[in-house]
Design a protein around this motif. Structure first.
Motif, PDB file in Angstrom:
ATOM      1  N   LEU A  24      41.101  26.699  30.818  1.00 14.76           N
ATOM      2  CA  LEU A  24      41.125  27.932  30.035  1.00 14.76           C
ATOM      3  C   LEU A  24      42.500  28.115  29.394  1.00 14.76           C
ATOM      4  O   LEU A  24      42.595  28.428  28.194  1.00 14.76           O
ATOM      5  N   VAL A  25      43.559  27.938  30.170  1.00 18.60           N
ATOM      6  CA  VAL A  25      44.910  28.086  29.628  1.00 18.60           C
ATOM      7  C   VAL A  25      45.142  27.097  28.493  1.00 18.60           C
ATOM      8  O   VAL A  25      45.699  27.443  27.443  1.00 18.60           O
ATOM      9  N   LEU A  66      44.748  36.884  33.978  1.00 15.68           N
ATOM     10  CA  LEU A  66      43.459  36.170  34.012  1.00 15.68           C
ATOM     11  C   LEU A  66      42.696  36.681  35.228  1.00 15.68           C
ATOM     12  O   LEU A  66      42.368  35.945  36.158  1.00 15.68           O
ATOM     13  N   LEU A  67      42.443  37.965  35.200  1.00 15.93           N
ATOM     14  CA  LEU A  67      41.786  38.688  36.287  1.00 15.93           C
ATOM     15  C   LEU A  67      40.693  39.542  35.675  1.00 15.93           C
ATOM     16  O   LEU A  67      40.866  40.092  34.579  1.00 15.93           O
ATOM     17  N   LEU A  68      39.577  39.664  36.380  1.00 14.85           N
ATOM     18  CA  LEU A  68      38.430  40.354  35.803  1.00 14.85           C
ATOM     19  C   LEU A  68      38.538  41.859  35.876  1.00 14.85           C
ATOM     20  O   LEU A  68      37.841  42.569  35.151  1.00 14.85           O
ATOM     21  N   LEU A 101      32.232  39.147  28.670  1.00 17.33           N
ATOM     22  CA  LEU A 101      32.075  38.605  30.021  1.00 17.33           C
ATOM     23  C   LEU A 101      30.613  38.656  30.449  1.00 17.33           C
ATOM     24  O   LEU A 101      30.121  37.758  31.138  1.00 17.33           O
ATOM     25  N   VAL A 102      29.929  39.723  30.043  1.00 15.45           N
ATOM     26  CA  VAL A 102      28.493  39.812  30.338  1.00 15.45           C
ATOM     27  C   VAL A 102      27.744  38.680  29.637  1.00 15.45           C
ATOM     28  O   VAL A 102      26.795  38.114  30.196  1.00 15.45           O
ATOM     29  N   LEU A 217      35.735  33.706  26.919  1.00  9.83           N
ATOM     30  CA  LEU A 217      36.915  33.929  27.745  1.00  9.83           C
ATOM     31  C   LEU A 217      38.193  33.620  26.977  1.00  9.83           C
ATOM     32  O   LEU A 217      39.189  34.340  27.096  1.00  9.83           O
ATOM     33  N   VAL A 218      38.161  32.571  26.187  1.00 10.45           N
ATOM     34  CA  VAL A 218      39.314  32.245  25.346  1.00 10.45           C
ATOM     35  C   VAL A 218      39.586  33.393  24.383  1.00 10.45           C
ATOM     36  O   VAL A 218      40.729  33.833  24.209  1.00 10.45           O
TER      37      VAL A 218
END
Length: 233
Positions: A24-25, A66-68, A101-102, A217-218
């Motif tokens: 992801l990073v 990077l936390l939900l 995110l959903v 997510l990106v």
């Protein structure tokens, strides 16, 4: 002014989790024109404060958690890292709650063979911070609206109901239905291992896997950074 984006993950001892987050990073780094540096709030090194201190040439830092959800790590750990940094530093909101995110949760449900007759429990890490719990419940409501079905949120620590209790309640409410756990965790690791121990019929993959880095997510990471640096309009 040289801005550096610091991607602050929780950290994990899981090699699969580390690979998933690093991809992801890397994807974020390929999509932006500023340096992107990883950091962690627990388990792994460097921690975020050290990553900022060691980043030569940085004159402004933007920390994207990077936390939900925004609990202790955002409001305390990362806030302290920003306050003690030698350069001006911003901390953005966490990744969720966010409809994108959903999107990813729904994709993981489809990959796992979700059927509209299934009972769905959303598995979240949990937190002692009510703001983080509220974020998770908001995601549960978004998912329920998307599926047109009831969704119960179950927590793996610190919050109620526990995931095990939520799964048991889903079985009692619909004894002839499968119980499918939608995993609202960023990547494989300790908490995902706990999800696999509950009495569910199906457990979905987390949002990130070593072989799957959803574009949503990106986009969220980039948007959080841009929103934080745009200032008032």
């Amino acid at each position: 002014m040289t801005t550096t984006l610091f991607a602050a993950s929780h950290g994990t001892s899981s090699p699969h989790g580390r690979l998933a987050v690093s991809r992801l990073v890397d994807a974020v780094a390929r999509a932006v024109s500023v340096p992107v540096v990883p950091g962690h709030v627990d388990v792994e090194q460097p921690d975020v404060a050290s990553a900022i201190a060691d980043s030569a040439g940085t004159t402004r830092a933007v920390i994207v958690p990077l936390l939900l959800s925004a609990g202790y790590h955002v409001h305390v750990d990362l806030a302290e890292a920003a306050l003690t940094a030698a350069v001006p530093t911003l901390v953005t909101p966490a990744l969720g709650a966010d409809e994108r995110l959903v999107d990813v949760v729904v994709m993981r449900l489809a990959e796992a063979g979700y059927d509209r007759t299934d009972s769905v429990v959303l598995a979240a890490a949990g937190s002692s911070d009510p703001r983080a719990v509220d974020d998770c419940r908001a995601t549960g409501r978004m998912l329920a609206a998307r599926l047109g079905a009831n969704v119960t949120v179950g927590f793996l620590s610190a919050s109620a109901p526990s995931l095990a209790d939520a799964v048991a309640e889903a079985r009692r409410d619909a004894p002839n239905a499968r119980v499918v756990v939608a995993t609202y965790l960023l990547a494989p690791g300790y908490f995902f291992d706990l999800v696999g121990r509950v009495d569910a019929d199906v457990v979905c993959a987390p949002l990130l896997t070593p072989t799957s880095t959803p574009r949503q997510l990106v986009e969220i990471v980039i948007d959080r950074a841009r929103e934080a640096t745009a200032g008032p309009r």
